[in-house]
Design a protein around this motif. Structure first.
Motif, PDB file in Angstrom:
ATOM      1  N   ASP A  92      38.944  43.449  39.527  1.00 22.39           N
ATOM      2  CA  ASP A  92      39.376  44.580  40.334  1.00 22.39           C
ATOM      3  C   ASP A  92      39.874  44.080  41.686  1.00 22.39           C
ATOM      4  O   ASP A  92      39.079  43.700  42.546  1.00 22.39           O
ATOM      5  CB  ASP A  92      38.213  45.557  40.502  1.00 22.39           C
ATOM      6  N   ASP A 147      41.041  45.766  44.013  1.00 16.73           N
ATOM      7  CA  ASP A 147      40.600  46.663  45.079  1.00 16.73           C
ATOM      8  C   ASP A 147      39.260  46.227  45.658  1.00 16.73           C
ATOM      9  O   ASP A 147      38.871  46.663  46.740  1.00 16.73           O
ATOM     10  CB  ASP A 147      40.483  48.099  44.558  1.00 16.73           C
ATOM     11  N   ALA A 148      38.547  45.358  44.943  1.00 17.18           N
ATOM     12  CA  ALA A 148      37.240  44.881  45.409  1.00 17.18           C
ATOM     13  C   ALA A 148      37.361  43.684  46.350  1.00 17.18           C
ATOM     14  O   ALA A 148      36.348  43.192  46.846  1.00 17.18           O
ATOM     15  CB  ALA A 148      36.361  44.515  44.217  1.00 17.18           C
ATOM     16  N   ASP A 188      35.245  43.345  49.368  1.00 17.61           N
ATOM     17  CA  ASP A 188      33.810  43.202  49.143  1.00 17.61           C
ATOM     18  C   ASP A 188      33.373  41.756  48.914  1.00 17.61           C
ATOM     19  O   ASP A 188      32.188  41.456  48.968  1.00 17.61           O
ATOM     20  CB  ASP A 188      33.370  44.041  47.940  1.00 17.61           C
ATOM     21  N   ASP A 211      29.576  35.809  45.549  1.00 12.51           N
ATOM     22  CA  ASP A 211      30.131  37.118  45.190  1.00 12.51           C
ATOM     23  C   ASP A 211      31.171  36.973  44.076  1.00 12.51           C
ATOM     24  O   ASP A 211      31.207  37.765  43.143  1.00 12.51           O
ATOM     25  CB  ASP A 211      30.788  37.794  46.389  1.00 12.51           C
ATOM     26  N   GLU A 218      30.913  38.425  40.158  1.00 13.96           N
ATOM     27  CA  GLU A 218      31.949  39.264  39.546  1.00 13.96           C
ATOM     28  C   GLU A 218      32.546  38.589  38.312  1.00 13.96           C
ATOM     29  O   GLU A 218      32.774  39.239  37.291  1.00 13.96           O
ATOM     30  CB  GLU A 218      33.039  39.594  40.563  1.00 13.96           C
TER      31      GLU A 218
END
Length: 86
Positions: free
Chosen positions: A59, A61-62, A65, A71, A75
């Motif tokens: 994603d 859009d992540a 984050d 991280d 994911e």
């Protein structure tokens, strides 16, 4: 994929996309922007490289984050588990 495999895959993608990161030791807690000198375009390139290497969809859009290497590892592992369950 094991934790060391996730780490290796993410670090290879980072080093492929950022010359500055090639000169830096990368750890799971390394911060993407502050420690590895990635910018947002570098991070998108890393995500695209991981998508291509593992035939998954991350994603984009992540992106805001993602703060550190772990991280990205989390994911990537999540997407690989979803792929194998499908």
């Amino acid at each position: 994929m094991t934790e060391p495999d996730l780490f290796r895959s993410v670090t290879e993608a980072i080093r492929d996309c950022s010359e500055a990161a090639r000169q830096t030791a990368i750890e799971p807690n390394s911060r993407l922007f502050e420690d590895l000198s990635l910018d947002s375009l570098d991070l998108v390139a890393v995500l695209m490289r991981l998508q291509d290497a593992h035939s998954i969809e991350l994603d984009l859009d992540a992106v805001p984050d993602f703060r550190n290497v772990s991280d990205l590892m989390t994911e990537l592992g999540r997407q690989l588990r979803l792929k194998s369950a499908a």
